[in-house]
Scaffold this motif. Structure first.
Motif, short mmCIF file in Angstrom:
data_model
loop_
_atom_site.label_atom_id
_atom_site.label_comp_id
_atom_site.label_asym_id
_atom_site.label_seq_id
_atom_site.Cartn_x
_atom_site.Cartn_y
_atom_site.Cartn_z
N VAL A 185 -63.54 -45.98 -83.13
CA VAL A 185 -63.33 -44.74 -83.88
C VAL A 185 -62.33 -45.08 -84.99
CG1 VAL A 185 -61.38 -44.38 -82.20
CG2 VAL A 185 -62.28 -42.59 -83.55
N ARG A 186 -62.57 -44.61 -86.21
CA ARG A 186 -61.54 -44.59 -87.18
C ARG A 186 -61.33 -43.07 -87.91
NH1 ARG A 186 -64.12 -47.44 -92.96
NH2 ARG A 186 -66.07 -46.09 -92.53
N ALA A 187 -60.25 -42.96 -88.34
CA ALA A 187 -59.88 -41.63 -89.15
C ALA A 187 -59.92 -41.69 -90.62
CB ALA A 187 -58.66 -41.16 -88.44
N VAL A 188 -60.11 -40.44 -91.18
CA VAL A 188 -60.17 -40.40 -92.51
C VAL A 188 -59.15 -39.30 -92.98
CG1 VAL A 188 -62.32 -39.14 -92.87
CG2 VAL A 188 -61.61 -40.34 -94.86
N ASP A 189 -58.57 -39.24 -93.92
CA ASP A 189 -57.61 -38.23 -94.41
C ASP A 189 -58.49 -37.12 -95.48
OD1 ASP A 189 -57.37 -39.23 -96.80
OD2 ASP A 189 -55.18 -39.83 -96.35
N ARG A 190 -57.91 -36.21 -96.00
CA ARG A 190 -58.77 -35.22 -97.04
C ARG A 190 -58.88 -35.85 -98.27
NH1 ARG A 190 -55.55 -31.47 -94.01
NH2 ARG A 190 -56.82 -29.88 -92.44
N ALA A 191 -58.14 -36.89 -98.45
CA ALA A 191 -58.26 -37.65 -99.66
C ALA A 191 -59.22 -38.72 -99.77
CB ALA A 191 -56.75 -38.14 -100.34
N GLY A 192 -59.76 -38.76 -98.55
CA GLY A 192 -60.84 -39.96 -98.47
C GLY A 192 -60.17 -41.25 -98.15
N ASN A 193 -59.23 -41.33 -97.58
CA ASN A 193 -58.49 -42.84 -97.17
C ASN A 193 -58.75 -43.03 -95.90
OD1 ASN A 193 -56.98 -43.08 -99.83
ND2 ASN A 193 -55.78 -41.28 -99.26
N TRP A 194 -59.25 -44.15 -95.42
CA TRP A 194 -59.71 -44.61 -94.25
C TRP A 194 -58.69 -45.24 -93.53
CZ3 TRP A 194 -63.62 -42.52 -91.33
CH2 TRP A 194 -64.84 -41.84 -92.12
N GLY A 195 -58.38 -45.27 -92.21
CA GLY A 195 -57.73 -46.10 -91.56
C GLY A 195 -58.54 -47.07 -90.90
N GLY A 196 -57.91 -48.10 -90.14
CA GLY A 196 -58.70 -49.11 -89.38
C GLY A 196 -59.32 -48.68 -88.25
N TRP A 197 -60.26 -49.46 -87.72
CA TRP A 197 -60.88 -49.16 -86.75
C TRP A 197 -60.23 -49.51 -85.42
CZ3 TRP A 197 -65.63 -46.65 -86.67
CH2 TRP A 197 -66.48 -46.90 -87.55
N LYS A 198 -60.29 -48.75 -84.28
CA LYS A 198 -59.50 -48.84 -82.92
C LYS A 198 -60.85 -49.09 -81.95
CE LYS A 198 -55.48 -48.37 -84.04
NZ LYS A 198 -54.60 -49.69 -84.24
N THR A 199 -61.16 -50.26 -81.25
CA THR A 199 -62.21 -50.67 -80.57
C THR A 199 -62.07 -50.81 -79.05
OG1 THR A 199 -63.12 -51.69 -82.52
CG2 THR A 199 -64.05 -52.44 -80.54
N VAL A 200 -62.73 -50.38 -78.17
CA VAL A 200 -62.94 -50.72 -76.49
C VAL A 200 -63.96 -51.24 -76.29
CG1 VAL A 200 -63.38 -48.45 -75.95
CG2 VAL A 200 -61.87 -49.52 -74.61
N VAL A 201 -63.63 -52.18 -75.18
CA VAL A 201 -64.96 -52.91 -74.63
C VAL A 201 -65.17 -52.10 -73.38
CG1 VAL A 201 -65.76 -55.03 -74.00
CG2 VAL A 201 -64.42 -54.66 -76.11
N VAL A 202 -66.41 -52.02 -73.02
CA VAL A 202 -66.83 -51.37 -71.64
C VAL A 202 -67.97 -52.04 -71.03
CG1 VAL A 202 -67.61 -49.43 -70.61
CG2 VAL A 202 -66.24 -49.04 -72.51
N THR A 203 -67.74 -52.56 -69.86
CA THR A 203 -68.73 -53.34 -69.16
C THR A 203 -69.24 -52.59 -67.93
OG1 THR A 203 -67.82 -55.64 -69.64
CG2 THR A 203 -69.18 -55.45 -67.83
N LEU A 204 -70.33 -52.54 -67.90
CA LEU A 204 -70.91 -51.62 -67.00
C LEU A 204 -72.08 -52.25 -65.98
CD1 LEU A 204 -72.25 -48.36 -69.06
CD2 LEU A 204 -69.94 -48.83 -68.01
#
Length: 267
Positions: free
Chosen positions: A248-267
Motif C-alpha cells: 500500500v502507498r498513500a498520495v496527498d491532495r497535491a499528488g505527492n506519493w509516498g513509498g510502498w509498504k509491503t507485507v509477505v503472506v504465506t498460506l
C-alpha cells in the motif's frame, strides 16, 4: 519578479551576520564531509524549532543546490554578501530556477571552526543568537529549507540557509499492519489487511491525505492493482500453497506519493 513577491525581499536581504566562530539531505557536493555538515545544519536548526513547538522544516533538493551554490559563490569571493558579483540575489535565483515560492528568506554566516560539522553547529548558534536571523530560523511562515557550506581559500566556512513557503512537495505515507488469516477450507484462506496513513505535516500548506493505492501479487509475479481507495481495510480469499505480497502507498491532495509498504503472506 512580481511585485507582490518583492515585498519579502528587503526583510531577508537585511539579514546578515559576520562573526568569527567562538538528516536524509539531497547531496550536491562530492565531498562527504560537506554533505554531512549541510545535513547537520538542518538537524541543528530543526532541533531549535521543535524545542519551541514548531514543525521541522523539510529539505528541498532544489533549494539544496541553490544554498550550496550560494555558499560556493561567497567562498570564492571570500565575502559575506546576499548580493553576488553578477548582481543576482537568492530571490532572482529561485525565480530563474522555476521554484514556486510565496515568500522566501536567506540567512548567511561565516566562521572558522576546524570541523565542518562543528561549523554547522556554530552557524546555527550564530543565527539563533541574532534576532533577525532567529526570526527566519524560527519562522512559522516557511515549510522548506536547505543549507549550503563552502570553504574559502583563507579557510573561512561560508554558510547559506535558503527558506521558502511553497507548494507541498512531500509525499503522504502509509503504515501497514500485520495481516489476519482465517482458514476457510483446505484450499482457501481469508486474509484481512488493515492500514493507516497521513500526509506529511508541514509548518504551512500541508495538502492533506487524498487516498491509497493497494496492490498484490503472487511472490515473484506481476503486481495487480486494486486501484485507488479511501478505505483502510481489505478482506480477500486466496488459494493456499502460495506466498503472496501485498502493498500500500498513500498520495496527498497535491499528488505527492509516498513509498510502498509491503507485507509477505504465506498460506
Amino acid at each position: 519578479m512580481p511585485a507582490f513577491l518583492r515585498r519579502f525581499a528587503p526583510v531577508a536581504l537585511a539579514v546578515m551576520l559576520v562573526a568569527p566562530a567562538a538528516v536524509p539531505v539531497a547531496a550536491v557536493s562530492s565531498d562527504p564531509a560537506v554533505s554531512a555538515a549541510e545535513a547537520a545544519a538542518l538537524t541543528y536548526s530543526n532541533q531549535e524549532r521543535t524545542a519551541r513547538g514548531l514543525v521541522p522544516l523539510r529539505i528541498d533538493s532544489r533549494l539544496q543546490e541553490i544554498a550550496h551554490g550560494r555558499a560556493e559563490t561567497m567562498a570564492a569571493a571570500d565575502e559575506l554578501s546576499h548580493d553576488q558579483a553578477d548582481g543576482r540575489n537568492v530571490f532572482d535565483i529561485l525565480s530563474a530556477d522555476d521554484v514556486t515560492w510565496y515568500s522566501a528568506g536567506e540567512i548567511i554566516a561565516w566562521n572558522n571552526t576546524t570541523s565542518l560539522t562543528a561549523s554547522a553547529k556554530g552557524a546555527v548558534s550564530q543565527w539563533i543568537h541574532s534576532a533577525p536571523h532567529k526570526a527566519i530560523l524560527l519562522s512559522s511562515g516557511y515549510n522548506y529549507v536547505a543549507f549550503g557550506v563552502a570553504v574559502s581559500p583563507t579557510g573561512k566556512r561560508y554558510w547559506a540557509g535558503v527558506y521558502i513557503k511553497g507548494p507541498d512537495r512531500s509525499g503522504a505515507y502509509a503504515s501497514l499492519m500485520a495481516p489476519v488469516k482465517q482458514v476457510l477450507s483446505s484450499t482457501r484462506t481469508r486474509v484481512t489487511f488493515r492500514w493507516t496513513g497521513s500526509d506529511t505535516k508541514l509548518q504551512v500548506l500541508t495538502s492533506g491525505l487524498r487516498s491509497y493505492e493497494i496492490q498484490r501479487r503472487v511472490a515473484g509475479g506481476a503486481w495487480v492493482s486494486y486501484g485507488a481507495t479511501t478505505k483502510t481495510s481489505l478482506s480477500t480469499s486466496w488459494a493456499r500453497g502460495h506466498t503472496y505480497e501485498f502493498r500500500v502507498r498513500a498520495v496527498d491532495r497535491a499528488g505527492n506519493w509516498g513509498g510502498w509498504k509491503t507485507v509477505v503472506v504465506t498460506l
